[in-house]
Design an enzyme around this catalytic site. Structure first.
Site, PDB file in Angstrom:
ATOM      1  N   GLY A   1       0.762  -1.246   0.000  1.00  0.00           N
ATOM      2  CA  GLY A   1       0.000   0.000   0.000  1.00  0.00           C
ATOM      3  C   GLY A   1       0.786   1.286   0.000  1.00  0.00           C
TER       4      GLY A   1
ATOM      5  N   GLU B   1       3.789  -6.705   1.839  1.00  0.00           N
ATOM      6  CA  GLU B   1       3.347  -7.074   0.483  1.00  0.00           C
ATOM      7  C   GLU B   1       3.378  -5.871  -0.465  1.00  0.00           C
ATOM      8  OE1 GLU B   1      -0.666  -8.431   1.117  1.00  0.00           O
ATOM      9  OE2 GLU B   1      -0.053 -10.259   2.158  1.00  0.00           O
TER      10      GLU B   1
ATOM     11  N   GLY C   1       3.717  -3.622  -3.710  1.00  0.00           N
ATOM     12  CA  GLY C   1       3.643  -3.799  -5.154  1.00  0.00           C
ATOM     13  C   GLY C   1       4.118  -2.527  -5.830  1.00  0.00           C
TER      14      GLY C   1
ATOM     15  N   CYS D   1     -12.443   3.789 -29.364  1.00  0.00           N
ATOM     16  CA  CYS D   1     -13.689   4.498 -29.637  1.00  0.00           C
ATOM     17  C   CYS D   1     -14.473   4.752 -28.368  1.00  0.00           C
ATOM     18  CB  CYS D   1     -14.500   3.702 -30.643  1.00  0.00           C
ATOM     19  SG  CYS D   1     -13.543   3.440 -32.135  1.00  0.00           S
TER      20      CYS D   1
END
Ligand code: LLP
Length: 414
Positions: A239, A273, A275, A342
């Site tokens: 986090g 943890e 990331g 699009c």
């Protein structure tokens, strides 16, 4: 800190000019710096070196095999959330005993595969999941190591889509629910209760929510000890935020300090943890300008990367710094940088002041190493971009650009 720098007004990744890679690989492509990954991982390792710990890299942020293999070599473990991530982590050489498995919806097949591999532990997110893990472990004649993911109900003060530690979120068990679940699990011979886990959200730029969450976890750890349930692992999730624009996020060592203090008298192995704080600024997305276009009210740079390549701006209104790969003595334009898809929601930046550019020139979308390629799709039947890694003065394609054949792989006409 990262190793994407200008030399003589040209963007380099470590010791390779970005333009040289674009010439050989074509655009768009993701470009990763091995040195930056290493530096970020080592910042965590050093921050926590005083105590037993495991840096379980969050595979979801960037799951390229070369990235995972690089981190495996540095001693990383993995935080996985699917059977696919388990497969990748093992293929890349991350030892099973350094893998933790989080996520609210683990299937029976995924649980079986993780037990077969012998992962370190499951972060269990519901009583129903606990029952299934126990049943499968018993059938396999194994004991499943488990932690409960608790939801400490703290506000991480980040984007609502990436907040996870509030009681209204789908993640984890409340403190009281967890207490009951621990009692139940500790009596189950197919389970070995080893830890506690939480993850409160992503892109946090303030330490206080982490501290609040840890204090709540510590209360539960003590309460469990008084019931005779001793845990060996405490997982505080990931986090930690990064700088995309003008944020000033704490460094891993600043983040570690209060946790280390709070754990001084605790014997547990700490799991983190991270990331984004490892992968985010270790990657960029390189794209070419296809057209410049002016309407009555706006100016657009249409580029060859789109929301299918980098979803974050469209999905979270996320800001990514965008820089010309070659800085030139030109004016500045305020433009929307948009892709060929699009949808009006297909943009990489809106009302952004950038150096005036011409078709064929290259742009670097910065801080795209986390949740960039991993969230990409084939929308509008666009082959996914190539991924390239630089190490010192060499570069290598670590995932080939998809082909049109790849697009229809596995499809059948009746
Ligand atoms: N552990 C668990 C259980 C997680 O759910 C996550 C991220 C992490 C660790 C790693 O968090 P990090 O250190 O990367 O903040 N797609 C979003 C981010 C989603 C994060 C989901 N969980 C984005 O692009 O901002």
């Amino acid at each position: 800190m990262h190793y994407f720098e200008y030399k003589d007004n040209e963007l380099w990744c470590e010791e390779v000019p970005v333009k040289a890679i674009a010439r050989e690989v074509g655009t768009p492509f993701y470009l990763y710096s091995a040195r930056t990954f290493t530096r970020h991982f080592n910042a965590y390792r050093d921050a926590f070196k005083k105590r037993p710990h495991l840096v379980a890299y969050a595979v979801k942020s960037n799951s390229n095999l070369a990235v995972l293999n690089l981190l495996a070599g540095l001693g990383a473990g993995a935080d996985i959330v699917s059977g696919g991530e388990l497969f990748r982590a093992l293929e890349a050489g991350i030892p099973a005993e350094r893998i933790v498995y989080s996520g609210v919806g683990k299937t029976r097949d995924e649980i079986t595969a993780a037990l077969e591999a012998g992962i370190l532990l499951f972060n269990v997110e519901s009583p129903g999941e606990l029952e299934v893990i126990s049943e499968i472990a018993r059938k396999m004649d194994k004991r499943a190591r488990i932690s409960f993911r608790v939801n400490p109900d703290v506000d991480p003060k980040t984007h609502p889509y990436i907040s996870t530690g509030l009681s209204k979120n789908k993640f984890g068990l409340s403190m009281d629910q967890a207490f009951d679940a621990y009692l139940r699990a500790s009596r189950d011979s197919a389970l070995e209760v080893v830890g506690i886990d939480c993850h409160i959200g992503s892109q946090l730029t303030d330490i206080s929510p982490f501290k609040d969450a840890f204090d709540r976890i510590k209360l539960l750890v003590n309460r469990l000890e008084s019931e005779g349930i001793r845990l060996s692992h405490i997982d505080i999730g990931g986090g930690l935020g990064i700088r995309y624009n003008d944020e000033d996020p704490p460094l891993p060592e600043d983040y570690a300090r209060p946790i280390l203090e709070a754990m001084e008298d605790m014997p547990h192995t700490l799991i983190v943890e991270p990331g984004r704080s490892i992968s985010g600024n270790a990657g960029i997305l390189v794209t070419s300008v296809l057209y410049t276009k002016t309407t009555d009210t706006k100016e657009f740079y249409v580029v060859d990367a789109a929301m299918n390549d980098l979803a974050r701006p469209s999905l979270y209104q996320a800001y990514h710094d965008i820089q010309p790969v070659e800085k030139k003595a030109r004016g500045t334009a305020t433009v929307d940088i948009v892709g060929p898809i699009c949808e009006t929601g297909d943009f990489l930046a809106r009302d952004r002041a950038v150096q005036e550019l011409r078709p064929g020139e290259l742009l670097a979308v910065m801080s795209a190493g986390a949740y960039g390629f991993t969230m990409s799709s084939n929308y509008n039947s666009r082959p996914r971009a190539a991924e390239v890694m630089v190490r010192d003065d060499r570069f290598q394609v670590v995932r080939e650009r998809e082909t049109y054949r790849d697009l229809i792989k596995g499809e059948h006409i009746l």
